[in-house]
Structure formats: structure tokens, C-alpha cells
Design an enzyme around this catalytic site. Structure first.
Site, PDB file in Angstrom:
ATOM      1  N   CYS A   2       0.844  -1.193   0.000  1.00 23.11           N
ATOM      2  CA  CYS A   2       0.000   0.000   0.000  1.00 23.11           C
ATOM      3  C   CYS A   2       0.885   1.251   0.000  1.00 23.11           C
ATOM      4  CB  CYS A   2      -0.926   0.100   1.211  1.00 23.11           C
ATOM      5  SG  CYS A   2      -1.985  -1.322   1.407  1.00 23.11           S
ATOM      6  N   ARG A  27       3.069   0.504  -5.352  1.00 25.10           N
ATOM      7  CA  ARG A  27       3.040  -0.214  -4.074  1.00 25.10           C
ATOM      8  C   ARG A  27       1.773  -1.039  -3.894  1.00 25.10           C
ATOM      9  NH1 ARG A  27       6.729   1.765  -0.522  1.00 25.10           N
ATOM     10  NH2 ARG A  27       5.550   0.851   1.184  1.00 25.10           N
ATOM     11  N   TRP A  74      -3.003  -2.476  -1.550  1.00 23.82           N
ATOM     12  CA  TRP A  74      -2.696  -3.841  -1.959  1.00 23.82           C
ATOM     13  C   TRP A  74      -3.347  -4.703  -0.879  1.00 23.82           C
ATOM     14  CZ3 TRP A  74      -0.147  -8.248  -0.192  1.00 23.82           C
ATOM     15  CH2 TRP A  74       0.171  -9.198  -1.164  1.00 23.82           C
ATOM     16  N   ASN A  98      -0.767   1.831   6.026  1.00 28.64           N
ATOM     17  CA  ASN A  98       0.021   0.894   5.233  1.00 28.64           C
ATOM     18  C   ASN A  98       0.644  -0.093   6.205  1.00 28.64           C
ATOM     19  OD1 ASN A  98       1.873  -0.396   3.529  1.00 28.64           O
ATOM     20  ND2 ASN A  98       3.401   1.223   3.814  1.00 28.64           N
ATOM     21  N   GLY A  99       0.467  -1.399   5.937  1.00 25.61           N
ATOM     22  CA  GLY A  99       1.052  -2.406   6.826  1.00 25.61           C
ATOM     23  C   GLY A  99      -0.005  -3.393   7.284  1.00 25.61           C
ATOM     24  N   GLU A 482      15.951 -15.387 -14.225  1.00 26.44           N
ATOM     25  CA  GLU A 482      15.450 -14.016 -14.241  1.00 26.44           C
ATOM     26  C   GLU A 482      14.518 -13.801 -15.449  1.00 26.44           C
ATOM     27  OE1 GLU A 482      15.075 -11.602 -12.433  1.00 26.44           O
ATOM     28  OE2 GLU A 482      15.086  -9.761 -13.618  1.00 26.44           O
ATOM     29  N   LYS A 486      10.671 -12.670 -15.182  1.00 26.34           N
ATOM     30  CA  LYS A 486      10.200 -11.463 -15.869  1.00 26.34           C
ATOM     31  C   LYS A 486       8.989 -11.790 -16.719  1.00 26.34           C
ATOM     32  CE  LYS A 486      11.754  -9.201 -14.178  1.00 26.34           C
ATOM     33  NZ  LYS A 486      12.597  -8.703 -13.117  1.00 26.34           N
ATOM     34  N   GLU A 489       5.788 -12.739 -14.596  1.00 24.40           N
ATOM     35  CA  GLU A 489       5.142 -11.705 -13.778  1.00 24.40           C
ATOM     36  C   GLU A 489       4.427 -10.648 -14.597  1.00 24.40           C
ATOM     37  OE1 GLU A 489       7.457  -9.095 -11.159  1.00 24.40           O
ATOM     38  OE2 GLU A 489       9.177  -9.352 -12.462  1.00 24.40           O
ATOM     39  N   HIS A 505      17.740 -34.106 -16.586  1.00 19.22           N
ATOM     40  CA  HIS A 505      17.279 -34.680 -15.318  1.00 19.22           C
ATOM     41  C   HIS A 505      15.782 -34.442 -15.106  1.00 19.22           C
ATOM     42  CE1 HIS A 505      21.378 -35.612 -14.296  1.00 19.22           C
ATOM     43  NE2 HIS A 505      21.710 -34.389 -14.676  1.00 19.22           N
ATOM     44  N   LYS A 605       5.176  -3.452  -5.918  1.00 17.92           N
ATOM     45  CA  LYS A 605       6.611  -3.238  -6.068  1.00 17.92           C
ATOM     46  C   LYS A 605       7.360  -3.536  -4.776  1.00 17.92           C
ATOM     47  CE  LYS A 605      10.205  -1.598  -8.284  1.00 17.92           C
ATOM     48  NZ  LYS A 605      10.772  -2.526  -9.278  1.00 17.92           N
TER      49      LYS A 605
HETATM   50  O1  M6R Z   1      12.668  -4.408  -3.267  1.00 17.35           O
HETATM   51  P1  M6R Z   1      13.308  -5.761  -3.364  1.00 17.35           P
HETATM   52  O2  M6R Z   1      14.482  -5.747  -4.294  1.00 17.35           O
HETATM   53  O3  M6R Z   1      13.649  -6.341  -2.043  1.00 17.35           O
HETATM   54  O4  M6R Z   1      12.201  -6.682  -4.023  1.00 17.35           O
HETATM   55  C1  M6R Z   1      12.405  -8.050  -4.172  1.00 17.35           C
HETATM   56  C2  M6R Z   1      11.381  -8.663  -5.063  1.00 17.35           C
HETATM   57  O5  M6R Z   1      10.095  -8.462  -4.552  1.00 17.35           O
HETATM   58  C3  M6R Z   1      11.437  -8.087  -6.485  1.00 17.35           C
HETATM   59  O6  M6R Z   1      12.691  -8.219  -7.049  1.00 17.35           O
HETATM   60  C4  M6R Z   1      10.394  -8.812  -7.380  1.00 17.35           C
HETATM   61  O7  M6R Z   1      10.735 -10.139  -7.539  1.00 17.35           O
HETATM   62  C5  M6R Z   1      10.273  -8.104  -8.726  1.00 17.35           C
HETATM   63  N1  M6R Z   1       8.900  -7.849  -9.024  1.00 17.35           N
HETATM   64  C6  M6R Z   1      10.823  -8.891  -9.852  1.00 17.35           C
HETATM   65  O8  M6R Z   1      10.730  -8.224 -11.066  1.00 17.35           O
END
Ligand code: M6R
Length: 610
Positions: A2, A27, A74, A98-99, A482, A486, A489, A505, A605
Site C-alpha cells: 500500500c 506499491r 494492496w 500501510n502495513g 530471471e 520477468k 510476472e 534430469h 513493487k
Molecule cells: O525491493 P526488493 O528488491 O527487495 O524486491 C524483491 C522482489 O520483490 C522483487 O525483485 C520482485 O521479484 C520483482 N517484481 C521482480 O521483477
């Protein structure tokens, strides 16, 4: 998660709060709301869905109001409905949060037994009612807030306005971030500085336990012991506009294109007169000679940056390096050498990721030295660390991490080189060669970015496939992970990343014509092995798309298509270059599928809850 924002001053606040919310949208973005205080009355607008859904209803708020708070959610407790959206009202006040309030169920029951009627399923509404009840006992909102906070368990930042107090906003921070921005006879606040950096760069980063009374002409602060204090004002470096899209269709696209600049900024900050600057690297804050082992903890993309770091850190430092998901590490019983002999390195773009922060606190309690690589100054992880290296990525807004990954890898690498130099473990020629290659990395990144046109074409051929596989060896196996993250998500396509040597394997059973396989195959020490794996896939009628040197005839012959990526000697820089291809591929496939690239479903984020 949030995002919260607020404004009090001499200007009409609605647009300022709305714009601040748009900056906070990364957020969380499943519902939003704004409350303003005007002529002794609170007026409120809230809607489910994106912040833009608020536009019709905020037009009906009193446009001259100069005191306002806003929230983008969120969902943690209750569906993302209008009723659950913040601000939440109780008698005479409106409150945003927030929290998570962990003990909200007990508190809610207690309030229900007192006859309080709840309009939402949120934990937040409990705080609103508690404050409102306290305000019946004391006319001083700060006292009421202090009392209520003592009863709350969990992490939170809160802000509220009271209808009978037209010139004040009350805020508190415990575990979730809250920053105040000081303007000229106006004060802003937000979950991070991007909420107000276009108006002022003078910021106060609240500490856990701080509460504040915010007025247009200044603020009064109390710490967790209830003592009033004078805050430290920080001049933040992020310039106005650095959190805007600057003409790009999406933040993610802008951030992919910013990578050469991020590398240049990092180099400028950490390399002085062709030498690594140990102070800028934060090496002076760590007792390197003591260290017997290293744990790297992180989540998501930052975890992959940590996995890459292991490849160079172990040989350069001559230490064993364990890289672990923070969400796992925090709940097991890892072995730590005593008295600072274990270094815990936390990598986090936001510096607020709850799991990573918990590992930091735990390891600190156990006597480890804590070093962090974060992008956000004064974030919780940054503040908890003994030493830290702040990245030079600038605000990353797109939920999918791109430039932050490059920055994390580069910072970890330069830190490791600096540490190895101090330990006398890296020959000067090797170090000089790395720094020499670093100078040309932005140019090579520009070349890698030139592949975008061909990737757009490829994306339009591949975007309807439901499954993808990414493979690579060595550091490229991490880029494969990665790439898969990407793609899934932002496009919602199922994708897996595998070390190419693992295919036989199990995952090779997936191979057929229906699953595009992206092979990251630079000209490195694994090249021959990777090509053999690609051959094995081709022998099973798999369709392979390479990321590698487009002058590489062998790769071109066995792949359906090669995404061009420049070849460089330094394996870390090669990994950074290969990443651009997977970032673009994910981005353009997502665009073709029409998903919400910057704010993919169910994600936020900054993951400040477990
Ligand atoms: O803010 P942070 O780097 O700690 O966040 C970690 C992950 O939440 C972040 O990298 C997430 O996996 C991204 N959405 C990936 O693109």
C-alpha cells in the site's frame, strides 16, 4: 504494501494528493481513496480498482481544500472492494494505513462488544475506531495516537485527519516506511520520496516509533519514548522528473533503456582516478579480515542478483558464500560464526522487503556484520545495516525489476572487487582490466538495446504460446531464471528457468514444438556445453531462440533465431548484457498480450508484508 500520501499547505490539495498516489501506485493498486478536510468537514472519495477510477468522484470533493490524505491499496484483509478501500472513517476522523495489524481480530472483537459497527473487513478500520474512542477521552490527538499505538502489534504507518482540527494531520510510523517532505509553508508526506520529490527535496525519514503532528508551517515530532525531538533533514538526491515516464509507453521500458546510464552513474560514484573508492563502496564500515563466511539474502530478482554474486564472490574473496531466499532463511536456524565473523549481505531495491528485513534483524541479533545493497536511502534495510552501498539506479517504478537488477549485480561486483583488493586477493592487472571493461559497458549496453526492434518482431511470433523455458549455464543459468520470472510476472505466461545441464534430469520431457526455449549462450567458458544442450533440444524437435553473438554461425544454425547480444570478456558484464534480451522479450510479449505491464495483477513493487 500500500502507498500513503498527504498534503497540508496553501494550495488546493486534491491534485497534489492524486499525483502523489499515482507515484505510489507501484506499491499496490487494487483500490484507492482520498479524504480532504474543508470547513470543518471531511469529504471522501474512494473506489475499487486503479487510482484513475477516482477521477469522477474527486471532481465532487471541495476543490479548494488544502488538507488531504490519500491511499492506494494492496489488499491484505478483505477483497479489493470500495468498502475495504482507505481512507476509513470513524466518528469525526478519516484514516489511512500501510502495513498489517496482527492483533486486529482481538481488537475488533473488543470494539464490536462496545457496540462499534464495522463497515469494512480491514484491519485498518480498527485503528480508526480506537483513535476515535480515545479522542472522546482526550482532546489531544497526539495523546490519543500514542495510546492506540501501544495497543497495535505489527508493522504500520498511519495518517489521519480530524474534522474539528482544520490545520493538522497526524502521522505515525512503526515498521512501514513514512517520509515527510518540507516545502515552503506546505508539508507533504508519503510512503517514499517519489510522492513529493517533484515539489521538495527536503525530507525527514521517520524512524520506528516516531509520531508527528504535521502543520503547513512545520512539524512537531515525538520519538518512541514520547520525547519531542528535532528531526534531521535530508536533502534527497533524486531530482524532479526522475520518477516520470519521460515519453516512454511504460516505466518498465524507460527503465530498461536507462541501464547504460545506471552503469555510468555507478562508475562515476564508485571509481575515482581509475581506482575503486573503498569509502564509497562502504568497505570502511565492515571488518573484512574477520569474515569467515557470507550469507546473501534477498527475494525475487534481487535474489537472482545474489545468485550471480556467488559466482564472482567465492573466488574473489576466497570465502564460502551461501545465497538464500530471505523468506526461507528467516525461519531456519542457519549457522553463524560468532563475533562478526559472518557477513550477512542483504540485497533489496526497495530496502523494505519484509522477509529480507527480518533476516537482517535476526542476523544482527546473532552478532553478524550486516552489509546491504539497496536503492532507497533511509529505507529500513539501509538503516539496519552496519555498512551499505546505495545503488545509483534512481527510482524504479515498474513492478518488474530491470535496471535495479543490473545495478545490484554491478554494485555487488564492484564491492567484491574492492573487498578482494583490500584482502590482497586480486592481482592489479585483473582489477585494472575489470575497471577498463567497466568503462565500455554502457556502450555495449547501448548495442544490446539496439536489439529491441528484432525482439518486437519475435514477440509478435511468440506471444500466444502458453509455456516457455529459459536455459543457460554458469551465470547465464541465473539469467534464465530471471528471464522466466520477468515473463511470468508481466505476461502471465508460465515460464521456467533451468540450468541447461539440468535439462536431462527432467525438464527435457517438456520439449516439443509447442514450447519456445530461450537459450542464453554467450561466448564464455560454458559455450560448448550450452550448445550441446541446445543440440539435444533440437534433436527432439524443440524450437530454440538464442541470446548471443549474432555473428556466431554455429548458434545461428541451430537456433530458429538469435537475439543479438554483444560479446565481452568479463563474465559479469556479459551476464548484464544478456539480461537486456530477456527483459525486452518479456516486455514486448506482455505488450502484445495487452497486460498491465507496470502494474501486473496481484503484485506490488515493495513487498512489506510476509
Ligand atoms: O525491493 P526488493 O528488491 O527487495 O524486491 C524483491 C522482489 O520483490 C522483487 O525483485 C520482485 O521479484 C520483482 N517484481 C521482480 O521483477
Amino acid at each position: 504494501m500500500c502507498g500513503i500520501v498527504g498534503y497540508i499547505g496553501h494550495r488546493p490539495c486534491i491534485q497534489i494528493v492524486f499525483d502523489g498516489l499515482k507515484k505510489m501506485e507501484y506499491r499496490g493498486y487494487d483500490s484507492a481513496g482520498i479524504a480532504v478536510l474543508d470547513n470543518g468537514q471531511i469529504a471522501l472519495s474512494k473506489e475499487s480498482g486503479k487510482i484513475d477510477n477516482l477521477k469522477p468522484s474527486i471532481a465532487k470533493l471541495p476543490q479548494g481544500a488544502t488538507v488531504g490524505i490519500g491511499h492506494t491499496r494492496w489488499a491484505t484483509h478483505g477483497l479489493p472492494t470500495r468498502e475495504n478501500a482507505h481512507p476509513h472513517e470513524a466518528e469525526h476522523l478519516a484514516l489511512i494505513h500501510n502495513g498489517i495489524i496482527e492483533n486486529y481480530k482481538e481488537l475488533k472483537l473488543e470494539l464490536i462488544n462496545q457496540g462499534i459497527h464495522f463497515r469494512s473487513e480491514t484491519d485498518t478500520e480498527v485503528i480508526a475506531h480506537l483513535v476515535s474512542l480515545e479522542l472522546k477521552r482526550t482532546p489531544k490527538p497526539i495523546e490519543a495516537l500514542q495510546k492506540v499505538i501501544k495497543r497495535l502489534e505489527g508493522a504500520f504507518s498511519v495518517a489521519f485527519i480530524v474534522d474539528s482540527i482544520p490545520d493538522q494531520i497526524f502521522v505515525a510510523k512503526q515498521g512501514s516506511p513514512l517520509v515527510i517532505g518540507l516545502g515552503d509553508k506546505e508539508v507533504f508526506f508519503g510512503s517514499d520520496i517519489t510522492a513529493f520529490v517533484n515539489y521538495t527535496q527536503k525530507a525527514i525519514f521517520l524512524q520506528d516509533g516516531d509520531i508527528a503532528m504535521v502543520k503547513a508551517d512545520g512539524i512537531t515530532l515525538w520519538d518512541k519514548t514520547g520525547k519531542e525531538f528535532t528531526p534531521k533533514i535530508t536533502h534527497v538526491q533524486w531530482s524532479p522528473g526522475s520518477a516520470d515516464k519521460q515519453g516512454f509507453r511504460h516505466y518498465m521500458l524507460k527503465e530498461i533503456h536507462e541501464q547504460p546510464r545506471v552503469v555510468s552513474a555507478t562508475t562515476q560514484a564508485l571509481v575515482k582516478d581509475n581506482k575503486l573508492d573503498p569509502t564509497a563502496l562502504g568497505l570502511d564500515k565492515i571488518d573484512l579480515k574477520k569474515i569467515k563466511s557470507v550469507h546473501i539474502v534477498a527475494c525475487g530478482t534481487a535474489y537472482y542478483a545474489g545468485m550471480l554474486a556467488k559466482y564472482f564472490m567465492e573466488p574473489l574473496l576466497g570465502l564460502s558464500v551461501n545465497v538464500e531466499l530471505a523468506s526461507e532463511f528467516r525461519y531456519r536456524d542457519p549457522f553463524f560464526f560468532p563475533n562478526g565473523e559472518t557477513l550477512l549481505m542483504a540485497i533489496s531495491q526497495s530496502g523494505e522487503t519484509a522477509d529480507t528485513l527480518a533476516c537482517v534483524k535476526h542476523a544482527k541479533d546473532k552478532g553478524c556484520q550486516i552489509f546491504s545493497i539497496c536503492n532507497v536511502a533511509y529505507s529500513s534495510i539501509h538503516r539496519e545495516s552496519h555498512g551499505s552501498l546505495l545503488m545509483f539506479a534512481g527510482p524504479e517504478i515498474g513492478v518488474a525489476s530491470t535496471k535495479a537488477f543490473t545495478s545490484q549485480v554491478l554494485c555487488a561486483y564492484l564491492w567484491t572487487l574492492g573487498a578482494a583488493q583490500q584482502l590482497g586477493r586480486v592481482p592489479t592487472v585483473e582489477l585494472d582490466a575489470a575497471l577498463q571493461d567497466l568503462k565500455t559497458l554502457p556502450l555495449y549496453l547501448d548495442q544490446a538495446l539496439n536489439a529491441e526492434e528484432s525482439i518486437i518482431e519475435l514477440a509478435s511470433k511468440l506471444y500466444q504460446y502458453p509455456n516457455f523455458l529459459f536455459i543457460g549455464r554458469g551465470m547465464s543459468s541465473v539469467i534464465a531464471l530471471e528471464g522466466a520470472l520477468k515473463l511470468k510476472e508481466i505476461s502471465y505466461i508460465h515460464a521456467e528457468g533451468y540450468a541447461a545441464g539440468e535439462l536431462k534430469h527432467g525438464p527435457i520431457a517438456l520439449v516439443d514444438k509447442q514450447i519456445p526455449i530461450v537459450a542464453i549462450a554467450p561466448h564464455d567458458r560454458y559455450y560448448e556445453k550450452t550448445l550441446s544442450n541446445v543440440e539435444e533440444i533440437c534433436a527432439r524437435e524443440g524450437q530454440v531462440y538464442g541470446i548471443g553473438d549474432d555473428k556466431d554461425q554455429r548458434l545461428k544454425e541451430i537456433c530458429v533465431q538469435v537475439i543479438p547480444c554483444p560479446s565481452v570478456k568479463n563474465p559479469v558484464f556479459q551476464a548484464i548484457l544478456s539480461t537486456v534480451g530477456v527483459q525486452f522479450l518479456a516486455y514486448h510479449i506482455a505488450v502484445k498480450r495487452g497486460t498491465d505491464v507496470d502494474q501486473p495483477r496481484n503484485l506490488a513493487k515493495s513487498v512489506t508484508v510476509e
